[in-house]
Scaffold this motif. Structure first.
Motif, short mmCIF file in Angstrom:
data_model
loop_
_atom_site.label_atom_id
_atom_site.label_comp_id
_atom_site.label_asym_id
_atom_site.label_seq_id
_atom_site.Cartn_x
_atom_site.Cartn_y
_atom_site.Cartn_z
N ALA A 269 0.87 -1.14 -0.11
CA ALA A 269 -0.09 -0.01 -0.09
C ALA A 269 0.86 1.29 0.00
O ALA A 269 0.73 2.28 -0.82
CB ALA A 269 -0.85 -0.02 1.32
N PRO A 270 1.73 1.35 0.79
CA PRO A 270 2.77 2.66 0.79
C PRO A 270 3.58 2.76 -0.45
O PRO A 270 3.83 3.79 -0.78
CB PRO A 270 3.46 2.50 2.12
CG PRO A 270 3.24 1.40 2.66
CD PRO A 270 1.95 0.49 2.21
N THR A 271 3.83 1.51 -0.87
CA THR A 271 4.79 1.66 -2.10
C THR A 271 3.84 2.03 -3.00
O THR A 271 4.41 2.70 -4.30
CB THR A 271 5.24 0.03 -2.40
OG1 THR A 271 5.97 -0.33 -1.33
CG2 THR A 271 6.21 0.13 -3.77
N TYR A 272 2.54 1.50 -3.42
CA TYR A 272 1.75 2.10 -4.49
C TYR A 272 1.57 3.79 -4.08
O TYR A 272 1.69 4.34 -5.13
CB TYR A 272 0.14 1.38 -4.27
CG TYR A 272 -0.77 2.17 -5.22
CD1 TYR A 272 -0.89 1.83 -6.28
CD2 TYR A 272 -1.69 3.06 -4.47
CE1 TYR A 272 -1.83 2.56 -7.08
CE2 TYR A 272 -2.40 3.79 -5.34
CZ TYR A 272 -2.66 3.55 -6.56
OH TYR A 272 -3.81 4.11 -7.31
N LEU A 273 1.38 4.19 -3.14
CA LEU A 273 1.33 5.51 -2.72
C LEU A 273 2.50 6.44 -3.24
O LEU A 273 2.36 7.57 -3.82
CB LEU A 273 1.01 5.79 -1.29
CG LEU A 273 0.74 7.21 -0.99
CD1 LEU A 273 -0.59 8.05 -1.67
CD2 LEU A 273 0.63 7.51 0.73
N VAL A 274 3.64 5.93 -2.99
CA VAL A 274 4.90 6.49 -3.32
C VAL A 274 4.96 6.54 -4.74
O VAL A 274 5.29 7.63 -5.62
CB VAL A 274 6.14 5.87 -2.82
CG1 VAL A 274 7.34 6.44 -3.55
CG2 VAL A 274 6.33 6.08 -1.26
N PHE A 275 4.75 5.58 -5.61
CA PHE A 275 4.95 5.68 -7.27
C PHE A 275 3.69 6.29 -7.83
O PHE A 275 3.90 6.96 -8.68
CB PHE A 275 4.75 4.18 -7.72
CG PHE A 275 6.17 3.64 -7.64
CD1 PHE A 275 7.18 4.01 -8.45
CD2 PHE A 275 6.64 2.81 -6.40
CE1 PHE A 275 8.55 3.28 -8.48
CE2 PHE A 275 7.82 2.31 -6.39
CZ PHE A 275 8.71 2.54 -7.41
N PHE A 276 2.32 6.53 -6.98
CA PHE A 276 1.41 7.19 -7.57
C PHE A 276 1.81 8.66 -7.43
O PHE A 276 1.49 9.42 -8.37
CB PHE A 276 0.19 6.96 -6.62
CG PHE A 276 -1.06 7.69 -7.29
CD1 PHE A 276 -1.87 7.18 -8.01
CD2 PHE A 276 -1.29 8.86 -6.51
CE1 PHE A 276 -3.01 7.95 -8.24
CE2 PHE A 276 -2.51 9.82 -6.76
CZ PHE A 276 -3.18 9.22 -7.86
#
Length: 163
Positions: free
Chosen positions: A75-82
């Protein structure tokens, strides 16, 4: 009524899964810690993410978000790349991210989050609950070997087929 009788027999023969809040609490603490620690990274990406975004492309986003998602929570990885892919010139339902890039980030983060116990919070929680119930689970690296032998070739084959 066959369905009712089957359900009753199954309930009588099954051993109850022990309920534990400790594993749920550990999973929640992991999420909170990750989200708190990633705030400086998000601020840096807001200022400098555009240069990174131009160089990756959809395939690069898939593998980059997936690789990090394997060792960090997805979830945080997704947020960073988003946040990295966000473009203020784009408006609409994708939050300023081109649709193909958003798909690549989402799929990479979710699919490769299954590569380790920590890549997806519920993996860690299920492991803790299963071990509490006396079920032998693979070690962290044992799970990684298994997922690399099964999941990674599937992802590579999928990439090769869809090129």
């Amino acid at each position: 009524n066959v369905a009712w009788a089957t359900a009753r027999v199954t309930r009588e023969r099954s051993t109850p899964m022990p309920r534990t809040t400790r594993s749920i609490g550990a999973c929640a603490a992991l999420f909170v810690g990750i989200f708190v620690c990633m705030q400086p990274a998000l601020q840096i990406l807001s200022a400098n993410g555009a240069a990174i975004a131009r160089s990756l492309g959809s395939t690069g986003y898939f593998w980059a978000s997936g690789t990090l998602s394997s060792f960090l929570d997805n979830a945080p990885t997704y947020l960073v790349f988003f946040k990295t892919a966000q473009d203020t010139a784009i408006s609409g339902p994708t939050g300023g991210v081109p649709e193909l890039i958003l798909q690549a980030i989402s799929l990479g983060s979710v699919f490769m989050g299954a590569m380790t116990y920590i890549g997806n919070g519920p993996n860690f929680m299920v492991k803790a609950i299963a071990e509490k119930a006396g079920i032998q689970m693979p070690s962290f690296f044992g799970y990684m070997v298994y997922s690399c032998l099964i999941l990674l070739p599937i992802l590579l084959l999928n990439q090769w087929i869809n090129l």
